[in-house]
Design a protein around this motif. Structure first.
Motif, short mmCIF file in Angstrom:
data_model
loop_
_atom_site.label_atom_id
_atom_site.label_comp_id
_atom_site.label_asym_id
_atom_site.label_seq_id
_atom_site.Cartn_x
_atom_site.Cartn_y
_atom_site.Cartn_z
N GLY A 1 10.96 -2.33 -3.35
CA GLY A 1 10.05 -2.94 -4.31
C GLY A 1 9.82 -2.01 -5.49
O GLY A 1 10.33 -0.88 -5.53
N LYS A 2 9.07 -2.51 -6.48
CA LYS A 2 8.75 -1.71 -7.65
C LYS A 2 7.32 -1.97 -8.08
O LYS A 2 6.74 -3.03 -7.77
N LYS A 3 6.73 -1.03 -8.77
CA LYS A 3 5.42 -1.24 -9.38
C LYS A 3 5.27 -0.30 -10.56
O LYS A 3 5.91 0.76 -10.64
N SER A 4 4.42 -0.70 -11.49
CA SER A 4 4.23 0.06 -12.71
C SER A 4 2.76 0.02 -13.11
O SER A 4 2.08 -1.00 -12.91
N GLY A 5 2.27 1.12 -13.66
CA GLY A 5 0.88 1.20 -14.06
C GLY A 5 0.09 2.16 -13.19
O GLY A 5 0.63 3.15 -12.69
N LEU A 6 -1.18 1.88 -13.01
CA LEU A 6 -2.05 2.73 -12.20
C LEU A 6 -1.61 2.73 -10.74
O LEU A 6 -1.47 1.67 -10.14
N ASN B 1 7.50 3.14 -10.62
CA ASN B 1 8.01 3.57 -9.33
C ASN B 1 8.90 2.47 -8.75
O ASN B 1 8.58 1.29 -8.82
N GLU B 2 10.04 2.85 -8.19
CA GLU B 2 10.91 1.93 -7.46
C GLU B 2 11.33 2.57 -6.14
O GLU B 2 11.66 3.76 -6.11
N VAL B 3 11.30 1.77 -5.07
CA VAL B 3 11.76 2.22 -3.77
C VAL B 3 12.96 1.37 -3.37
O VAL B 3 12.87 0.14 -3.35
N ASN C 1 13.40 7.02 -3.76
CA ASN C 1 12.28 6.69 -4.63
C ASN C 1 12.63 7.12 -6.05
O ASN C 1 12.94 8.29 -6.29
N LEU C 2 12.60 6.17 -6.98
CA LEU C 2 12.89 6.45 -8.39
C LEU C 2 11.61 6.27 -9.19
O LEU C 2 11.04 5.18 -9.23
N SER C 3 11.14 7.33 -9.82
CA SER C 3 9.92 7.28 -10.62
C SER C 3 10.20 7.70 -12.05
O SER C 3 11.15 8.42 -12.33
N SER C 4 9.34 7.23 -12.97
CA SER C 4 9.49 7.57 -14.38
C SER C 4 8.14 7.47 -15.07
O SER C 4 7.21 6.83 -14.57
N GLY C 5 8.05 8.10 -16.26
CA GLY C 5 6.81 8.06 -17.03
C GLY C 5 6.11 9.40 -17.06
O GLY C 5 6.40 10.29 -16.27
N ALA D 1 11.92 11.31 -11.68
CA ALA D 1 12.56 11.96 -10.53
C ALA D 1 13.23 10.92 -9.65
O ALA D 1 12.82 9.75 -9.62
N THR D 2 14.27 11.34 -8.97
CA THR D 2 14.90 10.54 -7.91
C THR D 2 14.79 11.35 -6.62
O THR D 2 15.33 12.46 -6.53
N THR D 3 14.07 10.79 -5.65
CA THR D 3 13.74 11.54 -4.44
C THR D 3 14.28 10.84 -3.21
O THR D 3 14.10 9.63 -3.05
N ASN D 4 14.94 11.61 -2.37
CA ASN D 4 15.39 11.08 -1.08
C ASN D 4 14.20 11.09 -0.12
O ASN D 4 13.69 12.15 0.23
#
Length: 250
Positions: free
Chosen positions: A81-86, A114-116, A155-159, A182-185
């Motif tokens: 899934g993904k989510k963005s914001g707070l 964030n994306e997982v 986990n792929l995060s940005s911002g 970051a891209t985290t295993n």
């Protein structure tokens, strides 16, 4: 003993004849539209929305009667899934950075994306009910349990955002914004095994050479929360799927 062997041989014979005339094997592929489902009040589990990924595998169906089949599959399935914001961040990994006796909140908060991406090998065992509309077209519905094994988890995060002690973002914890790119295993944070249910509704098109195409719209849901540590949330996998496949009868 003689009667037992005779009965066993007869059973094997009839089973081999039945299987030779009523087994379908094939391949399938399509798209998975997963979304992590919150199974607790943990703020880390909230706010996920759907992403897209591949869904493909092999399938075998064994005819049990005129309408019923036992269908087994082995699938590569995308979840996540993904989510963005707070977003809430568990403070558990960071408590050692604070002096002893500091009142550290259970969660920090920041604004980022964030994306997982979770990839599973899934083994469903389904009962399929198929009704022939005519010599070519059929309607079917299937459903049953599956077992899943986690192959990878990222986990792929940005911002960029400051990190805050409160959800209202009034108490910054850092002197300047942090980069969340970051891209985290995260495979060690996720339970390797899952169990759930899978089902679908579809149509089939028989061809002249004892083969058929089929189109299925369905979904799946995992019963086991994926996170090992409840501080990281309590989420269940779930996805809608659209599949096109081809099967050959023997």
């Amino acid at each position: 003993m003689k009667h037992f062997l005779t009965g066993l041989l007869a059973c094997l014979f009839f089973c081999s004849v039945a299987c030779a005339q009523s087994v379908w094997v094939g391949v399938k592929g399509g798209v998975s539209i997963p979304n992590l489902k919150s199974s607790s009040s943990n703020p880390v589990s909230r706010g996920w929305s759907s992403i897209q990924g591949p869904y493909f595998g092999v399938v075998a169906a064994y005819k049990l009667s005129n309408f019923f089949y036992l269908q087994t599959e082995l699938n590569y399935a995308s979840q996540g899934g993904k989510k963005s914001g707070l977003q809430a961040i568990s403070s558990k990994p960071y408590t050692s950075f604070f002096p002893p006796g500091t009142d550290v909140p259970k969660y920090f908060y920041a604004v980022f994306s964030n994306e997982v991406h979770l990839n599973y090998l899934e083994l469903p065992v389904l009962i399929k009910l198929e009704y022939a509309l005519n010599n070519q077209f059929g309607l079917f519905v299937n459903g049953g349990p599956y077992v899943g094994y986690l192959l990878s988890a990222k986990n792929l995060s940005s911002g960029k955002s400051n990190v805050y002690f409160d959800e209202q973002l009034t108490q910054p914890a850092l002197p300047a914004p942090a980069d969340f790119a970051a891209t985290t295993n995260v495979i060690n944070d996720i339970n390797r095994f899952n169990v759930g249910v899978q089902g679908g509704l579809g149509v089939s098109l028989k061809l002249k050479n004892d083969s058929k195409f089929f189109l299925t719209a369905g979904g799946n849901y995992g019963f086991r929360p994926i996170q090992k540590d409840e501080a990281n949330g309590q989420s269940n996998t779930g996805a809608a799927t659209v599949i096109l496949g081809y099967m050959l009868g023997f």
